[in-house]
Write a protein that holds these residues in place. Structure first.
Motif, PDB file in Angstrom:
ATOM      1  N   GLU A  32      70.289  20.095   4.157  1.00  0.00           N
ATOM      2  CA  GLU A  32      68.908  19.833   3.756  1.00  0.00           C
ATOM      3  C   GLU A  32      67.962  20.977   4.126  1.00  0.00           C
ATOM      4  O   GLU A  32      66.849  21.047   3.635  1.00  0.00           O
ATOM      5  N   SER A  33      68.410  21.881   5.027  1.00  0.00           N
ATOM      6  CA  SER A  33      67.486  22.843   5.612  1.00  0.00           C
ATOM      7  C   SER A  33      66.862  23.785   4.595  1.00  0.00           C
ATOM      8  O   SER A  33      65.710  24.205   4.751  1.00  0.00           O
ATOM      9  N   GLU A  81      67.779  17.517  12.200  1.00  0.00           N
ATOM     10  CA  GLU A  81      67.812  17.452  10.740  1.00  0.00           C
ATOM     11  C   GLU A  81      66.392  17.313  10.181  1.00  0.00           C
ATOM     12  O   GLU A  81      65.531  16.680  10.801  1.00  0.00           O
ATOM     13  N   SER A 120      72.102  22.539   8.281  1.00  0.00           N
ATOM     14  CA  SER A 120      72.091  21.285   7.552  1.00  0.00           C
ATOM     15  C   SER A 120      72.008  21.587   6.065  1.00  0.00           C
ATOM     16  O   SER A 120      71.375  22.570   5.652  1.00  0.00           O
TER      17      SER A 120
END
Length: 519
Positions: free
Chosen positions: A76-77, A456, A74
């Protein structure tokens, strides 16, 4: 668009047919069979035009893609990291442990249920200012596994790693005297332990908590939650035989493909029986699973259809395969399936293998001789699967059981590696009607219903699920996210985290010098 195309095809067919009729009237001198032949051709064209507008069956064409960046991670990870260092106000074991006060624990269930018990036992000992005796594993439940703690976990590492937090001994000393048995309610918090267990130490030096599973609250103060994370993600390292074999399995999967997907299928007879659901096997299935279900005397009869509508039933292997293909996983993806005995055997697995021909298990990528030392011990076999699933690029869980929860939390802590859980409630409706829609529509709707079930970072809301599944107190925002408001993962207050804390969360170095996530 489809309606316009169908209308255009129909008009084309009619136009050709009319032209043929007109030409027949103008060419009466031709042989008598020509008009009939022309009319037949016109009808065939009309038929083809009509058929071209029909949807293809779901299983006629299934396109996918190999593992790419979008499926593997992701965006965002990299904005979050695991953090479990104690605060400056956290009292060490040397400061708070009372002499001659020993806490014993009897865990319950299979490997992963016992793992939660061990993790919570350390925190309970800290709350009670007691020395913890290395927990006893469950030998009497469904799995009948005679393994000791040291057969599954590295006991020396466990004791030494936590030495600053909780004093741990491998055996209770003789001077401790008789042991008092007790049991605390589920989700007991610090105040509950002080009220129910602490007074027992006024009469006895040693107290044993029996059937210790989920006996600690999800809601504890931050330092106690971080202690939980230090135990679960750092102190509980698998014993060397499990580590060595687990690394062999992972290396062999990497030799087949740089990336692979691990699936915890959990389609075993005991799990199907426990669910109370019906999986289409007729009277034979109902009798077999019904007999197994009687082993749990406290289970009530369930309405199978109601359970499925509410998303409480496992997906079949075929349904799991269709879900993954709809999400974009191509047939050339290498799939490691973690499971025990599959109910229905090869017949049940056949549709999944057809969708993913690169199908592997620990048995298929190792020899009987290599696995011989594990065969008689279900927990050790489960530990091998746990290791491979955690090392996988994408982990897929078919239920929300203990292994799925612990791995989901662990993968969040170590970099938010993709972890997919089926949205069984909404997928049930799609599978019921899948023959009524084309593959494109089915795939699009699967993508929609799986939003929020793909691992997520933004899915991890405070209080959602158990702490072992969502260790929000141990997930910290990077400075980049803090600076722009970022995504909400968990309250971490304004606590400053050192570089050492970030390094601790990412990797630990094994004895051979290679960076390994700490098992």
């Amino acid at each position: 668009m489809m309606n316009k195309k169908r209308h255009r095809n129909n008009l084309t067919g009619l136009h050709i047919f009319n032209n043929l009729i007109i030409r027949r009237r103008r060419q009466r001198s031709l042989h008598s069979f020509l008009p009939l032949l022309s009319a037949a051709c016109g009808c065939l064209l009309l038929l083809c035009a009509s058929l071209s507008s029909l949807r293809l069956p779901l299983n006629t064409s299934i396109n996918g893609r190999s593992l790419d960046h979008e499926l593997l991670s992701s965006v965002e990870s990299n904005l979050f990291y695991g953090c479990s260092n104690a605060s400056s106000s956290f009292q060490t074991a040397e400061m708070k442990t009372e002499p001659n006060r020993y806490l014993l624990i009897e865990t319950s269930g299979g490997l992963n249920q016992q793992r939660t018990g061990i993790t919570d036992a350390v925190v309970a000992a800290y709350i009670l200012n007691a020395t913890l005796v290395v927990p006893k594993l469950d030998r009497d439940s469904f799995w009948k596994d005679s393994s000791n703690f040291s057969d599954i976990f590295n006991v020396d590492w466990f004791v030494s790693y936590l030495s600053k937090d909780v004093k741990i001994v491998q055996q209770i000393p003789e001077e401790a005297g008789n042991v008092r048995d007790a049991r605390v309610p589920r989700k007991c918090d610090a105040r509950c332990y002080h009220k129910r267990i602490l007074p027992l130490f006024n009469k006895k030096r040693a107290v044993k908590l029996t059937k210790f599973d989920y006996r600690l609250s999800n809601w504890l103060d931050q330092d106690l939650q971080k202690l939980r994370c230090r135990v679960n993600y750092h102190a509980l390292r698998f014993a060397d035989p499990i580590l060595q074999m687990g690394r062999k399995l992972v290396d062999r999967m990497r030799m087949k493909s740089n990336q692979f997907v691990a699936l915890h299928l959990r389609y075993e007879p005991d799990m199907l029986a426990f669910s109370g659901c019906y999986y289409g096997g007729g009277e034979k299935e109902m009798q077999e699973l019904g007999a197994l279900r009687k082993r749990w005397k406290t289970l009530h009869t369930k309405d199978p259809e109601r359970e499925r509508r509410q998303g409480k039933c496992l997906l079949t292997p075929e349904e799991i395969g269709l879900m993954l293909r709809a999400l974009g996983f191509a047939e050339d993806v290498h799939l490691y399936v973690a499971s025990g005995e599959i109910y229905g055997g090869e017949e049940t697995l056949a549709p999944l293998k057809a969708l993913f021909p690169n199908f592997h298990t620990k048995e298929s990528i190792s020899s009987k001789e290599e696995l011989a030392q594990f065969y008689s011990y279900s927990s050790r076999l489960a530990a091998l699967d746990f290791f491979v699933c955690d090392e996988s690029d994408v982990f897929v869980a078919n239920n929300n059981g203990n292994m799925a929860k612990i791995l989901a939390g662990r993968r969040r802590y170590f970099g938010h590696k993709p972890t997919i859980r089926p949205n069984a409630k909404r997928l049930h409706e799609l599978f019921l009607n899948r023959d009524k829609m084309g593959w494109g529509e089915f795939s699009s709707r699967v993508l929609d219903v799986q939003v929020g079930f793909m691992g997520e970072p933004s899915e991890a809301e405070v209080g959602r699920g158990s702490f072992h599944e969502n260790p929000y107190s141990c997930i910290c925002r990077s400075s980049e996210v803090e600076g722009r408001g970022g995504l909400f993962v968990g309250e971490v207050s304004d606590e400053a985290f050192s570089e050492d804390d970030q390094d601790l969360a990412l990797t630990e170095y094994a004895d051979d010098g290679n960076a390994q996530t700490n098992f």
